[in-house]
Design an enzyme around this catalytic site. Sequence first.
Site: not given
Ligand code: 6PG
Length: 484
Positions: A132, A186, A189-190, A193
Amino acid sequence: MAKAAQANIGVVGLAVMGSNLARNLASRDGNTVAIFNRSYEKTATLLAEHPEAHFVPATSYEEFAAALSKPRTALIMVQAGAGTDAVIDALTAVFEPGDIIVDGGNALFTDTIRREKAVREIGINFVGAGISGGEEGALLGPSIMPGGSAEAWKTLGPILRSIAAVAEGEPCVTHVGTDGAGHFVKMIHNGIEYADMQLIAEAYDLIRHGTGATPAEIADIFTEWNAGELESYLIEITAEVLRHVDTKTGKPLVDVILDQAGSKGTGVWTVQTALDLGIPVSGIAEAVFARALSSKPAQRAAASALPGPSAPLTVTDSAAFVEDVRQALYASKIIAYSQGFDAIVAGAEQYNWDIKKGEIAKIWRGGCIIRARFLNRITDAYAENPGLVALVTAPFFTDVVTTTQEAWRRVVALAAQSGIPTPSFSSSLAYYDGLRAERLPAALVQGQRDFFGAHTYKRIDMEGIFHTLWSGDRTEIETEGSSH
Ligand code: 6PG
């Protein structure tokens, strides 16, 4: 042509993330990096742009393998999916037992489990590593979440430690667990996010509607928040995005960007996985659904004339309202992380991974997209009580919600009254209230299930499984079956 066995690590796939990771690796003392891309053009460009870097270019997989010292270690940075399988096949054909293949893409963790098993059968180590930090993180220091075997970690650990971000003197990388554990973490994590981004977006929307502040003024508010307990990468970049003026129109860029949010799938995976694990990740789910709703222009156009509240959002004390929104954001954010960690616990149990939650919070403190000051508090909470059943019940977080919950309620109520959609704020509050409720209407749901399907229920006052004869003499009988 590649010279024999010069490189201690190789990178396959030289799009932006792959190139930046290769440059990051090559910039660290002692590393020489073999580089390979399906079309040589990207390899040539990387070499031409960085003549000083310790690269060994390869024009074929055979050359790539020959360039690597043993055990050969290769990092694959290609688009997740079929492309990854093709590269793994090509590498396993030229690698030997004991070599290591690392997939640094955003792969679905169940694919990683499958790939690890298949590659292990021929004696090669396969490591799914979540990486990430976006393009800049890849170049300067990402947060890295590797899975795979302990044996692979022995070789890989020092290399990954050398390129990872550093937070409070510690590299943001740890061996997360076996096979797909790294990609699982991960993925979560997303998911977090997504929730964090949606919560920040809701805060912006509320402040804009409530106070009439311009994007640039709201940018200043976020910059101020970033100096306090909300300090995080996402708050920091939000201020920058809001401050940005479109060169074509002179308007705030945020006002000319089409309001339909895209996604590449990791948020959806988080929710799908959490559903399978039975973990309520409602804040994350609402963030995923909010993106989906935004991307339905026909439905939105058809519904745009539907009635809303008679009065728009009016705020008399702007400063007090902004502070309420800040507190609501903080509380909701804690719920999003709490739910994410619940999913990690459940995943670890389901897939037999020994994941150390405090370590995960630690490696998220730097390099990654959700890096935030309060991750230290999460590390502390799990250090103090490794068996903590809900993050929000740790003393520090209990104190935060005690301080913020009134503001959180005011904001959610006002948003509902004013017709401002705040799905993540609202669902986080509903989750919090659900969690702390002494008694839930789930009792009624159990009654309904027993009524129409004889699904049985348990009682609060005696052991056993019960079913009620709902018609006729309406008596309760104890059954043999199990309550479900
Ligand atoms: C990271 C991000 C990266 C990316 C994802 C999410 O941790 O560096 O999460 O992996 O931005 O692809 O993107 P989307 O919003 O397009 O699903």
